[in-house]
Design an enzyme around this catalytic site. Structure first.
Site, PDB file in Angstrom:
ATOM      1  NE  ARG A 127      -2.730  -1.416   3.733  1.00  0.00           N
ATOM      2  CZ  ARG A 127      -2.092  -0.706   4.349  1.00  0.00           C
ATOM      3  NH1 ARG A 127      -2.338   0.630   4.601  1.00  0.00           N
ATOM      4  NH2 ARG A 127      -1.491  -1.165   6.083  1.00  0.00           N
ATOM      5  CE  LYS A 149      -6.264  -3.607   6.739  1.00  0.00           C
ATOM      6  NZ  LYS A 149      -5.846  -4.934   6.150  1.00  0.00           N
ATOM      7  CG  HIS A 152      -6.039  -3.859  11.092  1.00  0.00           C
ATOM      8  ND1 HIS A 152      -4.847  -3.667  10.947  1.00  0.00           N
ATOM      9  CD2 HIS A 152      -6.255  -5.132   9.976  1.00  0.00           C
ATOM     10  CE1 HIS A 152      -4.154  -4.662  10.225  1.00  0.00           C
ATOM     11  NE2 HIS A 152      -4.695  -4.286   9.336  1.00  0.00           N
ATOM     12  CB  THR A 187      -3.488 -14.183   8.134  1.00  0.00           C
ATOM     13  OG1 THR A 187      -4.744 -12.822   8.040  1.00  0.00           O
ATOM     14  CG2 THR A 187      -4.297 -15.505   7.363  1.00  0.00           C
ATOM     15  CG  ASP A 205      -6.821  -7.386   7.520  1.00  0.00           C
ATOM     16  OD1 ASP A 205      -5.539  -7.566   8.162  1.00  0.00           O
ATOM     17  OD2 ASP A 205      -6.738  -7.045   7.359  1.00  0.00           O
ATOM     18  NE  ARG A 231       0.189  -9.030   2.358  1.00  0.00           N
ATOM     19  CZ  ARG A 231      -0.351  -8.836   3.516  1.00  0.00           C
ATOM     20  NH1 ARG A 231      -1.376  -9.800   4.216  1.00  0.00           N
ATOM     21  NH2 ARG A 231       0.185  -8.066   4.729  1.00  0.00           N
TER      22      ARG A 231
HETATM   23  N1  LIG Z   1       5.457 -16.743  16.000  1.00  0.00           N
HETATM   24  C1  LIG Z   1       5.114 -16.583  15.149  1.00  0.00           C
HETATM   25  N2  LIG Z   1       3.524 -15.994  15.354  1.00  0.00           N
HETATM   26  C2  LIG Z   1       2.742 -15.719  14.230  1.00  0.00           C
HETATM   27  N3  LIG Z   1       3.430 -15.233  13.195  1.00  0.00           N
HETATM   28  C3  LIG Z   1       4.035 -16.440  12.781  1.00  0.00           C
HETATM   29  C4  LIG Z   1       5.454 -16.333  13.747  1.00  0.00           C
HETATM   30  N4  LIG Z   1       6.774 -16.589  13.256  1.00  0.00           N
HETATM   31  C5  LIG Z   1       6.960 -16.509  12.181  1.00  0.00           C
HETATM   32  N5  LIG Z   1       5.978 -15.327  11.618  1.00  0.00           N
HETATM   33  C6  LIG Z   1       5.192 -15.710  10.287  1.00  0.00           C
HETATM   34  O1  LIG Z   1       4.891 -14.470  10.397  1.00  0.00           O
HETATM   35  C7  LIG Z   1       4.006 -14.471   9.669  1.00  0.00           C
HETATM   36  C8  LIG Z   1       2.796 -12.787   9.893  1.00  0.00           C
HETATM   37  O2  LIG Z   1       1.634 -12.719   8.908  1.00  0.00           O
HETATM   38  P1  LIG Z   1       0.589 -12.940   9.210  1.00  0.00           P
HETATM   39  O3  LIG Z   1      -0.375 -12.821   7.547  1.00  0.00           O
HETATM   40  O4  LIG Z   1      -0.311 -13.835  10.284  1.00  0.00           O
HETATM   41  O5  LIG Z   1      -0.019 -10.768   9.610  1.00  0.00           O
HETATM   42  P2  LIG Z   1      -1.357  -9.914   9.966  1.00  0.00           P
HETATM   43  O6  LIG Z   1      -1.139  -9.662  10.994  1.00  0.00           O
HETATM   44  O7  LIG Z   1      -2.701 -11.073   9.061  1.00  0.00           O
HETATM   45  O8  LIG Z   1      -0.952  -8.997   8.904  1.00  0.00           O
HETATM   46  P3  LIG Z   1      -2.179  -8.409   7.645  1.00  0.00           P
HETATM   47  O9  LIG Z   1      -2.837  -7.588   8.416  1.00  0.00           O
HETATM   48  O10 LIG Z   1      -0.997  -7.539   6.398  1.00  0.00           O
HETATM   49  O11 LIG Z   1      -2.707  -8.657   6.638  1.00  0.00           O
HETATM   50  C9  LIG Z   1       3.415 -15.312   8.794  1.00  0.00           C
HETATM   51  O12 LIG Z   1       4.249 -15.265   7.799  1.00  0.00           O
HETATM   52  C10 LIG Z   1       4.054 -16.199   9.667  1.00  0.00           C
HETATM   53  O13 LIG Z   1       3.979 -17.514   9.420  1.00  0.00           O
HETATM   54  O1  LIG Z   2      -3.554  -4.489   3.813  1.00  0.00           O
HETATM   55  C1  LIG Z   2      -2.590  -5.188   3.194  1.00  0.00           C
HETATM   56  O2  LIG Z   2      -2.138  -4.660   2.438  1.00  0.00           O
HETATM   57  C2  LIG Z   2      -1.714  -5.917   3.436  1.00  0.00           C
HETATM   58  C3  LIG Z   2      -2.722  -5.542   5.258  1.00  0.00           C
HETATM   59  O3  LIG Z   2      -3.242  -6.493   5.660  1.00  0.00           O
HETATM   60  C4  LIG Z   2      -2.345  -4.411   5.949  1.00  0.00           C
HETATM   61  O4  LIG Z   2      -1.402  -4.533   5.970  1.00  0.00           O
HETATM   62  O5  LIG Z   2      -2.613  -4.573   7.189  1.00  0.00           O
HETATM   63 CA   LIG Z   3      -4.215 -10.689   7.613  1.00  0.00          CA
HETATM   64 MN   LIG Z   4      -4.401  -6.049   7.175  1.00  0.00          MN
END
Ligand SMILES: Nc1ncnc2c1ncn2[C@@H]1O[C@H](COP(=O)(O)OP(=O)(O)OP(=O)(O)O)[C@@H](O)[C@H]1O
Ligand SMILES: O=C([O-])CC(=O)C(=O)O
Ligand SMILES: [Ca+2]
Ligand SMILES: [Mn+2]
Length: 665
Positions: free
Chosen positions: A183, A328, A347, A370, A384, A449
């Site tokens: 973004r 978003k 969020h 996630t 999310d 992604r």
């Molecule tokens: N101990 C841990 N706990 C959680 N995630 C971990 C850990 N170690 C490594 N990871 C990695 O960290 C990343 C967490 O990313 P995730 O997609 O869950 O983020 P998100 O909070 O959903 O972000 P977004 O809002 O950008 O989608 C994954 O690639 C996961 O494999």
């Molecule tokens: O919006 C995006 O590109 C990915 C996401 O979930 C975040 O950054 O919170």
């Molecule tokens: Ca996510």
């Molecule tokens: Mn997000």
């Protein structure tokens, strides 16, 4: 909606797995008749010509074709013909030029299918043009629109017309998002008018960078003209929010099949009946991302602009093809609309146990929303974006958007298995022949992604709603390695950390060791909130109190030292910690209080080595630990200074408690 605590896995999804596989047609040897051998082992094809044969291949289907004779309360009196006309008018109005006060001539269907002669054409105004005066080209041509295409149709469009589209070994659609692979928060603009002037959060720290109505219209016209100059555009009509009382109708007009499939997956997909009664959308996105904005335009500081006009209920995207902007962008809109209805937008990820216990997972990008909400032992409500209303929680979206860097089948089986036909796989690298994806490859970007419909997760809870949360888990990926893997928070601490919205990622992972970079993002989503953070914080505090939810801080980042000397906490350990929160066993553990941050940390968690629960134990250099701890505490303190003048909620006492809940040193 919610309230019926006992959810069951009613979202089982499978592709027809060939239950009625009859095998190959039997070869029959017939007796010779008249001495001539007939090749009649199968019945003859029911077509006289090739064209006829092709016409037999496809039958009329539901999604984009109105159903005749709808019954029930919405029994329609209008004819198919009339409905088609209304749809054309609606889309023509969406794509109308506001300077020329005219809508384009729109026609449904793929322009590549020459045989499909346009039956219904909508003109906003009839053109009686004289050849001498200037008439723009777009008024002479049709704008073809492809309306709510199915994933299969979108695959075909992407593969035929969009370079960089490929089918991976598991059937996902691999695609490239172009120059932008994330973004562009600095290019977000929000129209400042009489209403938003007072309603929204402006100024320092706010994500809402202002633009005026006129500039919005300039960019809108630019996007609409660009879209109308194309052979065809994609139109998605879908919903946001599984709470039936607070559902929002959205229309997405875009130029790429990739964008259409992404939103098909991420928004809630209407049933044919819902589509038939869709009517006028509540909000429209014009995604002209391939086309830049004009940097001579007032307020523009780059050739990318993501513009939100709440009064017009429209968003314009120029100069970025990163699909996450749409997802978003709509989330920002929900952060405005929902609080107006006393509903808190979040969020966060969200899941539910077999006994109906709901947990929220807050955290900035990459902290584990996630990953941790996708839990084989629990029902996934969403990964999310959620709403918390008087009725409970509801997912805003119809899909998930998982990071896939270093994705492994062993650690994240449900996400791994969701990457199949229908899933959009952005910016990944794959073997040119086998089309096997290498998830460790960061050649295009680290932010690879996968976007898939939520029902691709086997234990998704459909509809995606649940009762009031029992646990509120704040995730921080602390690359400094000083926050404990888990701490139990008081309400004031929960609010302090919610408003702070801390995480620390690593600046550059390529060469050598780099300093972790602390990020503070209010409400764990400052990029998306529209009102002042204290508005959301007050609502969260009120809801947590009312429903008796417990707050937790979970560090999914480093242990045993900062980035460079320590390691990221193993995902299986984090999962064990989360299991103990869900089961309630962690509530009953013994706790001790940490220095500086004053966090309550358990002395034992089942399945997790006890020595890692206290970060100091894992650092070889205790002085370095103390220095790093104080450094982080200082960063928290500086960040919170902007909030010290604000009241949180009606209760002055809570505000004081929140201020006191930060680090003391
Ligand atoms: N101990 C841990 N706990 C959680 N995630 C971990 C850990 N170690 C490594 N990871 C990695 O960290 C990343 C967490 O990313 P995730 O997609 O869950 O983020 P998100 O909070 O959903 O972000 P977004 O809002 O950008 O989608 C994954 O690639 C996961 O494999
Ligand atoms: O919006 C995006 O590109 C990915 C996401 O979930 C975040 O950054 O919170
Ligand atoms: Ca996510
Ligand atoms: Mn997000």
């Amino acid at each position: 909606m919610a309230g019926n605590g006992s959810g069951h896995a009613n979202g089982e999804f499978s592709f027809g797995n060939g239950t009625a596989r009859n095998g190959l047609a039997k070869i029959q040897t017939h007796k010779k008749q008249n001495g001539i051998c007939h090749d009649d082992s199968a019945p003859p094809v029911k077509a006289q010509t090739i064209d006829e044969l092709h016409s037999l291949q496809k039958k009329k289907s539901a999604p984009t074709t109105p159903i005749k004779g709808t019954q029930g309360a919405f029994a329609s009196t209008i004819s198919d013909e009339e409905r088609q006309k209304q749809q054309l008018q609606s889309i023509s109005a969406s794509l109308a030029s506001l300077t020329r006060e005219t809508g384009p001539k729109v026609v449904k269907g793929d322009p590549a299918r020459k045989s499909e002669t346009p039956k219904h054409v909508a003109h906003a105004h009839e053109h009686h043009f004289t050849p001498t005066i200037s008439v723009s080209d777009s008024s002479l041509k049709f704008t073809h629109f492809l309306y709510n295409l199915s994933p299969a149709e979108l695959y075909e469009q992407a593969i035929k017309y969009e370079k960089g589209s490929f089918i991976t070994e598991t059937g996902a659609l691999a695609t490239l998002s172009g120059a932008k692979t994330g973004r562009s928060p600095r290019d977000k603009r929000v129209v400042r008018d009489e209403t938003t002037e007072d309603d929204l959060w402006w100024g320092k720290g706010s994500p809402n960078i202002e633009m005026d109505e006129h500039t919005f219209m300039v960019n809108r016209e630019r996007a609409v003209d660009y879209l109308n100059s194309l052979d065809k555009v994609f139109v998605n009509d879908q919903f946001l929010n599984w709470d039936p009382e607070n559902k929002i109708k959205v229309r997405i007009v875009s130029a790429r099949a990739y964008h259409s499939l992404f939103m098909h997956n991420m928004c809630i997909r209407p049933t044919p009946e819902e589509l038939e009664n869709f009517g006028t959308p509540d909000f429209t996105i014009y995604n002209a991302g391939q086309f830049p904005c004009n940097r001579y335009t007032h307020y523009m500081t780059s050739s990318t602009s993501i513009d939100l006009n709440l009064a017009r209920r429209e968003m314009v995207i120029l100069g970025t093809q990163y699909a996450g902007e749409m997802k978003k962008g709509l989330f920002s809109v929900m952060h405005y609309l929902m609080p107006k209805r006393q509903i808190l937008s979040l969020h966060s990820g969200c899941n539910m146990g077999k006994d109906g216990d709901v947990a929220l997972f807050f955290g900035l990008s990459g902290t584990g929303k996630t990953t941790l909400s996708t839990d084989h032992n629990r029902f996934l409500i969403g990964d999310d974006e959620h709403c918390w209303s008087e009725n409970g929680v509801s997912n805003i979206e119809g899909g998930c958007y998982a990071k896939c860097i270093d994705l492994s089948r062993e650690k994240e089986p449900d996400i791994w298995n969701a990457i199949k036909f229908g899933t959009v796989l952005e910016n990944v690298v794959f073997d040119e022949h086998t089309r096997e994806v290498d998830y460790s490859d960061k050649s295009v970007t680290e932010n690879t992604r996968a976007a898939y419909p939520i029902e691709y997760i086997p234990n998704a809870k459909i509809p995606c709603v649940g009762p009031h949360p029992k646990n509120v888990i704040l995730l921080a990926c602390d690359a400094f390695g000083v926050l404990p893997p888990v701490s139990k928070l008081s309400l004031a601490q929960t609010m302090y950390h919610f408003i702070s919205g801390y995480t620390a990622l690593v600046a550059g992972t390529e060469e050598g060791v780099k300093e972790p970079q602390a990020t503070f993002s209010a409400c764990f989503g400052a990029a998306f909130i529209m009102l002042h953070p204290t508005k959301y914080a007050a609502m969260l505090a009120e809801k947590m109190m009312k429903h008796g939810a417990t707050g937790w801080l979970v560090n999914t980042g480093w242990s045993g030292g900062s980035y460079g000397s320590g390691n990221r906490i193993k995902l299986p350990y984090t999962r064990k910690i989360i299991d103990a929160i869900h089961s309630g066993s962690l509530l009953d553990a013994n706790y001790k209080k940490t220095k500086v941050f004053g966090l309550e940390i358990p002395t034992e968690v089942e399945g997790v080595p006890s020595e890692i629960l206290e970060p100091m134990n894992t650092w070889a250099d205790k002085n370095a630990y103390n220095a790093t701890l104080l450094k982080l505490a200082g960063l928290f303190k500086n960040n919170f200074e902007t909030f010290t003048n604000y009241k949180i909620g009606k209760d002055g006492k809570l505000t004081e408690e929140i201020l006191a809940a930060g680090p003391i040193f």
